[in-house]
Design a protein around this motif. Sequence first.
Motif, PDB file in Angstrom:
ATOM      1  N   ALA A  60      43.809  64.645 -44.737  1.00 28.77           N
ATOM      2  CA  ALA A  60      44.983  65.429 -45.125  1.00 28.77           C
ATOM      3  C   ALA A  60      45.624  64.823 -46.365  1.00 28.77           C
ATOM      4  O   ALA A  60      45.372  63.666 -46.706  1.00 28.77           O
ATOM      5  N   ALA A  61      46.481  65.600 -46.992  1.00 34.01           N
ATOM      6  CA  ALA A  61      47.175  65.118 -48.192  1.00 34.01           C
ATOM      7  C   ALA A  61      48.082  63.948 -47.870  1.00 34.01           C
ATOM      8  O   ALA A  61      48.225  63.026 -48.666  1.00 34.01           O
ATOM      9  N   ASP A  62      48.696  63.979 -46.689  1.00 33.84           N
ATOM     10  CA  ASP A  62      49.608  62.908 -46.299  1.00 33.84           C
ATOM     11  C   ASP A  62      49.834  62.941 -44.786  1.00 33.84           C
ATOM     12  O   ASP A  62      49.401  63.867 -44.098  1.00 33.84           O
ATOM     13  N   ARG A  63      50.505  61.922 -44.301  1.00 32.73           N
ATOM     14  CA  ARG A  63      50.768  61.795 -42.868  1.00 32.73           C
ATOM     15  C   ARG A  63      51.612  62.951 -42.344  1.00 32.73           C
ATOM     16  O   ARG A  63      51.410  63.413 -41.220  1.00 32.73           O
ATOM     17  N   ALA A  64      52.538  63.436 -43.147  1.00 28.72           N
ATOM     18  CA  ALA A  64      53.396  64.537 -42.703  1.00 28.72           C
ATOM     19  C   ALA A  64      52.560  65.768 -42.354  1.00 28.72           C
ATOM     20  O   ALA A  64      52.864  66.471 -41.378  1.00 28.72           O
ATOM     21  N   ALA A  65      51.509  66.044 -43.117  1.00 25.26           N
ATOM     22  CA  ALA A  65      50.636  67.180 -42.824  1.00 25.26           C
ATOM     23  C   ALA A  65      49.927  66.984 -41.494  1.00 25.26           C
ATOM     24  O   ALA A  65      49.778  67.929 -40.707  1.00 25.26           O
ATOM     25  N   VAL A  66      49.495  65.758 -41.216  1.00 24.55           N
ATOM     26  CA  VAL A  66      48.836  65.469 -39.938  1.00 24.55           C
ATOM     27  C   VAL A  66      49.840  65.597 -38.796  1.00 24.55           C
ATOM     28  O   VAL A  66      49.535  66.173 -37.749  1.00 24.55           O
ATOM     29  N   ASP A  67      51.045  65.067 -38.987  1.00 22.45           N
ATOM     30  CA  ASP A  67      52.080  65.186 -37.954  1.00 22.45           C
ATOM     31  C   ASP A  67      52.347  66.650 -37.611  1.00 22.45           C
ATOM     32  O   ASP A  67      52.461  67.002 -36.436  1.00 22.45           O
ATOM     33  N   ARG A  68      52.445  67.505 -38.635  1.00 17.85           N
ATOM     34  CA  ARG A  68      52.682  68.939 -38.395  1.00 17.85           C
ATOM     35  C   ARG A  68      51.508  69.559 -37.639  1.00 17.85           C
ATOM     36  O   ARG A  68      51.698  70.357 -36.724  1.00 17.85           O
ATOM     37  N   TYR A  69      50.299  69.206 -38.030  1.00 20.94           N
ATOM     38  CA  TYR A  69      49.111  69.737 -37.367  1.00 20.94           C
ATOM     39  C   TYR A  69      49.073  69.310 -35.895  1.00 20.94           C
ATOM     40  O   TYR A  69      48.855  70.129 -35.003  1.00 20.94           O
ATOM     41  N   LEU A  70      49.289  68.036 -35.649  1.00 21.68           N
ATOM     42  CA  LEU A  70      49.226  67.531 -34.275  1.00 21.68           C
ATOM     43  C   LEU A  70      50.339  68.099 -33.407  1.00 21.68           C
ATOM     44  O   LEU A  70      50.159  68.280 -32.201  1.00 21.68           O
TER      45      LEU A  70
END
Length: 101
Positions: A60-70
């Motif tokens: 992902a571009a950044d951790r925030a994108a992963v947090d939103r996905y999860l």
Amino acid sequence: MPYFAFYALDRPGMSERRKELRAAHRERLRRHDYPVTVHLGGPLLDDDGGMIGSLLIIEAADRAAVDRYLAGDLYVLAGIFGSMDLRPFAWGQGQPEAPGG
């Protein structure tokens, strides 16, 4: 884009709920209409082969994108996980080829 490792262990007594949601959970992981890509995923197992958690490698571009996905993951929404850890991951062995590579 960076990679992230997601490691989660189930709360006790969640094996039936996990089984109920597994097909839909896996379908979502395989879709590519999110701003993340799940490159690797699978259940963590106990010594008897029972599913007790999950491991994902996500780009992902950044951790925030992963947090939103999860946050939209069916296992997360159902409260299956008792513990979750998300860390930056430096992929070495077996790294997928870059697009066009």
